[in-house]
Design an enzyme around this catalytic site. Sequence first.
Site, PDB file in Angstrom:
ATOM      1  N   CYS A  13      -4.835  27.011 -10.646  1.00 13.71           N
ATOM      2  CA  CYS A  13      -5.550  25.842 -10.122  1.00 13.71           C
ATOM      3  C   CYS A  13      -6.590  26.234  -9.079  1.00 13.71           C
ATOM      4  CB  CYS A  13      -4.560  24.850  -9.511  1.00 13.71           C
ATOM      5  SG  CYS A  13      -5.370  23.392  -8.809  1.00 13.71           S
ATOM      6  N   ARG A  45      -6.692  23.880  -5.116  1.00 11.88           N
ATOM      7  CA  ARG A  45      -5.514  23.865  -4.263  1.00 11.88           C
ATOM      8  C   ARG A  45      -5.765  23.643  -2.780  1.00 11.88           C
ATOM      9  NH1 ARG A  45      -2.569  29.263  -5.892  1.00 11.88           N
ATOM     10  NH2 ARG A  45      -4.487  29.826  -7.012  1.00 11.88           N
ATOM     11  N   TRP A  53      -8.081  15.413  -9.690  1.00 15.21           N
ATOM     12  CA  TRP A  53      -9.254  14.803 -10.322  1.00 15.21           C
ATOM     13  C   TRP A  53      -9.945  15.869 -11.133  1.00 15.21           C
ATOM     14  CZ3 TRP A  53      -8.659  14.484  -4.882  1.00 15.21           C
ATOM     15  CH2 TRP A  53      -9.290  15.514  -4.170  1.00 15.21           C
ATOM     16  N   GLU A  92     -14.367  20.995 -16.999  1.00 18.33           N
ATOM     17  CA  GLU A  92     -13.195  20.776 -17.851  1.00 18.33           C
ATOM     18  C   GLU A  92     -13.547  19.842 -19.007  1.00 18.33           C
ATOM     19  OE1 GLU A  92     -10.448  19.580 -14.346  1.00 18.33           O
ATOM     20  OE2 GLU A  92      -9.183  20.562 -15.838  1.00 18.33           O
TER      21      GLU A  92
HETATM   22  N1  ARG Z   1      -8.079  20.803 -18.297  1.00 16.08           N
HETATM   23  C1  ARG Z   1      -7.302  19.621 -18.478  1.00 16.08           C
HETATM   24  C2  ARG Z   1      -8.163  18.573 -19.165  1.00 16.08           C
HETATM   25  O1  ARG Z   1      -9.313  18.791 -19.335  1.00 16.08           O
HETATM   26  C3  ARG Z   1      -6.792  19.060 -17.173  1.00 16.08           C
HETATM   27  C4  ARG Z   1      -6.001  20.011 -16.310  1.00 16.08           C
HETATM   28  C5  ARG Z   1      -5.812  19.525 -14.895  1.00 16.08           C
HETATM   29  N2  ARG Z   1      -7.089  19.373 -14.224  1.00 16.08           N
HETATM   30  C6  ARG Z   1      -7.287  18.927 -12.981  1.00 16.08           C
HETATM   31  N3  ARG Z   1      -8.488  18.824 -12.545  1.00 16.08           N
HETATM   32  N4  ARG Z   1      -6.271  18.606 -12.204  1.00 16.08           N
HETATM   33  O2  ARG Z   1      -7.733  17.507 -19.508  1.00 16.08           O
END
Ligand code: ARG
Length: 391
Positions: free
Chosen positions: A85, A88, A259, A264
Amino acid sequence: MTGHGRSGGHPPPPGVADERDPAPVDPAVAEEFLRQVHAETDPGTTLTDRLRQVRAEIDRTGTWTQTTHELVFGARIAWRNSARCIGRLYWQSLQVRDLRHLHDPADVAQESVGHLRAATRGGKIRSTMTVFAPDAPGRPGPRIRNDQLVRYAGHRAPDGSVVGDPGQADFTDHVVGMGWPRPQPAGRFDVLPLLITGPDGRSRLFDVPPDAVHEVPLRHPEHPWFARLGLRWHSVPAISNMPLEIGGVVYPAAPFNGWYLDTEVGARNLADTDRYDLLPEIAKRLGLDTRSVRTMWRDRAMVELVRAVTYSFDADGVTMADHYSESERFLTFLAKEEAAGRRCPADWSWIVPPMSGSQTPVFHRYYDEPDPDLRPAFLEPHGLRPPAAQA
Ligand code: ARG
């Protein structure tokens, strides 16, 4: 965690309790955790009574009951210890919903929906965890089979192509097999039902009400055609299949969210060739020459897709991090951990953003190796299906 690296495929590490018959807690592990809480949060007090209490409870029942303080501390440390992560820095702000008294799948479903509402706050997303009943000898806790509380179905067509999220095609087949009425016509962004296993090993399906699923329709700051692609993404990434282990106690259902980070959604979920695979279409609309990889049409389309994601979340007032700021914050987090005298494992392949890595400072260094024995921790995800009942 942010999920940039590879996912899935790991067998559960040795020592993880069997799903049907949870093992008793090792008192030494409980003690180590109590000493850690004590050292980090109230070093002025004495620990002897609490240690004696917990040892007696483990002798009697095979497990122990954490105080709210211990639970909250344990949950926050599990986040702090998550090597994958990048987010953090905010570990101390995790909000914990203590619902350890809930075992029944219907209650777990209802409060998972409650989790989404509490975390979303109209877009001002708050890092939240909901802790349901733990595993105990003779009585496993409930399990959420979905990998996140909100996921879009992947509808497999007879020719093998998928409408929606191909990453969810197996899960979608599974719930359709259990009787989930597939939306007609099959859409690209159909929210999947929750699949929850109770202490008796039986699994049930529950719909997530649409008003609990906050979503952002995607548009681009300069290209009006982008909105007409009809793309969207959900606002809250809430991981739901990673057991939480604190002081030897395993909470198999402890969904948690942070978030989103821009990449991602824009550089992975919508761009990976085994996910939505949208770069060819976006490149075409941008008028790029896709005949040769050497025009870098993928790179150019990816930048515009991530820009659209960030622009849309910002315009709708939904919390989203960007990979530049989050990388800086991660280094601040590392410096703080170092100053506190703690080792801080990190997994380079997950920390470095999946685009423009070398433009962020997290690229240009190495980290302490991830330590599989570090606790409290989130454990490897449990699988889609409960193990077959023993003959
Ligand atoms: N990578 C995952 C997604 O795109 C989420 C993982 C957790 N990500 C976060 N920012 N807490 O759905």
